[in-house]
Enzyme design. Structure first.
Site, PDB file in Angstrom:
ATOM      1  N   ALA A 177       0.941  -1.178  -0.001  1.00 36.34           N
ATOM      2  CA  ALA A 177      -0.168   0.056  -0.094  1.00 36.34           C
ATOM      3  C   ALA A 177       0.772   1.354   0.027  1.00 36.34           C
ATOM      4  CB  ALA A 177      -0.824   0.094   1.287  1.00 36.34           C
TER       5      ALA A 177
ATOM      6  N   HIS B  91      -1.256  -3.714  -5.552  1.00 40.02           N
ATOM      7  CA  HIS B  91      -0.888  -3.965  -4.336  1.00 40.02           C
ATOM      8  C   HIS B  91      -2.037  -4.426  -3.313  1.00 40.02           C
ATOM      9  CE1 HIS B  91      -2.950  -0.569  -2.347  1.00 40.02           C
ATOM     10  NE2 HIS B  91      -2.925   0.088  -3.630  1.00 40.02           N
ATOM     11  N   CYS B  92      -1.458  -4.751  -2.281  1.00 38.52           N
ATOM     12  CA  CYS B  92      -2.440  -5.204  -0.948  1.00 38.52           C
ATOM     13  C   CYS B  92      -2.065  -4.404  -0.010  1.00 38.52           C
ATOM     14  CB  CYS B  92      -2.381  -6.673  -0.722  1.00 38.52           C
ATOM     15  SG  CYS B  92      -0.706  -7.429  -0.592  1.00 38.52           S
ATOM     16  N   SER B  93      -1.783  -4.790   1.374  1.00 33.37           N
ATOM     17  CA  SER B  93      -1.410  -3.909   2.398  1.00 33.37           C
ATOM     18  C   SER B  93       0.136  -4.112   2.609  1.00 33.37           C
ATOM     19  CB  SER B  93      -1.892  -4.645   3.808  1.00 33.37           C
ATOM     20  OG  SER B  93      -3.242  -4.063   3.939  1.00 33.37           O
TER      21      SER B  93
ATOM     22  N   THR C 111      -0.536  -9.721  -3.298  1.00 31.18           N
ATOM     23  CA  THR C 111       0.494  -9.206  -4.465  1.00 31.18           C
ATOM     24  C   THR C 111       1.442 -10.175  -5.006  1.00 31.18           C
ATOM     25  OG1 THR C 111       0.356  -7.057  -3.417  1.00 31.18           O
ATOM     26  CG2 THR C 111       2.189  -7.449  -4.905  1.00 31.18           C
TER      27      THR C 111
END
Length: 265
Positions: free
Chosen positions: A38, A156-158, A164
């Site tokens: 992120a 993206h993710c976190s 990802t």
């Protein structure tokens, strides 16, 4: 500007998938597929670096609940932002990963969920293959990458490591990159996030000493056993990765041809 030539201070796990060797010896084009965590912690100095890459489309794999508790993404320009949440609210480890990485205090029930963390992480990776939200999200992201109008594509993710990571596996496999090279890229996350990991662990130890490091560390790392769990699930359910791309993710021959035309030199 290849992936080895730039780095983002506020997103140490960011990288360009360009340069990897795919189908027929053709290389993945630099500056076309960018994987990151992120982007809420980008520094002012990071923005022009990302601006040079100029993503046309940003795929966010996080759930609403994760976005609400994280600093808002800092994005240069006005890329198209597509939300494709790959999230299982029934699995508390999902919540725990985000909360650990954001430096939040873990609730008792979240801490409890971490008792068998490596096994729980492997279970999540199996869910990546079979879960309805996972199939919709990863399939949707791959179809976006097959459209030249969405390139460069940033996803993206976190933490930029699990969801990802698996989306990178999907895209690179579709492009014909061999499994050894894909594994090596997946595992690069550990080296790239080593200093950040130690800072977060130290902060958690100070605030919640009762939390066992053995439970937290597996959340913050990528491990071969996690990837193995997903690959095994692909074979168990679909027989082959090609069948998973087709039947699990709904990628047609036309999607795969477009991916290769747009992303391979």
């Amino acid at each position: 500007m290849g992936g080895r030539d730039w780095e983002l201070v506020g997103a140490p796990n960011a990288r360009d998938l360009g340069g990897m060797v795919g189908l027929d010896g053709r290389r993945v084009r630099a500056g076309r597929l960018i994987r990151t965590p992120a982007l809420g912690r980008l520094t002012d100095e990071d923005l022009p670096v990302l601006g040079k890459i100029a993503p046309a489309c940003v795929v966010d794999l996080r759930d609403d609940s994760e976005i609400a508790t994280a600093p808002p993404n800092r994005l240069p320009g006005e890329p198209r932002v597509v939300r494709l949440p790959v999230y299982d609210p029934a699995h508390p480890v999902f919540t725990a990963v985000s909360e650990v990485l954001l430096g939040h205090d873990l609730r008792a029930e979240t801490a409890l969920a971490l008792q068998g963390t490596p096994a729980a992480m492997a279970e999540i990776y199996r869910w990546f293959v079979t879960g309805e939200a996972a199939r919709a999200g990863f399939g949707g992201a791959a179809r976006l990458a097959a459209d030249a109008g969405n390139l460069p594509l940033l996803f993206h993710c976190s933490a930029g490591k699990d969801r990802t990571g698996w989306l990178s596996v999907v895209l690179l496999t579709a492009l014909g990159v061999d499994e050894a090279a894909i594994r090596a890229d997946y595992l690069r996350t550990n080296a790239q996030t080593e200093s950040l990991k130690e800072v977060v662990l130290a902060a958690m130890r100070a605030r919640q000493p009762e939390l066992a490091e053995a439970a937290i560390r597996p959340l913050m790392e990528v491990r071969e056993e996690y990837l193995d769990a997903a690959y095994a699930e692909v074979r168990r359910v679909h027989g082959s990765f090609d069948a998973y791309l087709r039947d699990g993710l709904g990628l047609t021959r036309a999607h795969l041809a477009a991916l290769r035309d747009n992303l391979l030199d």
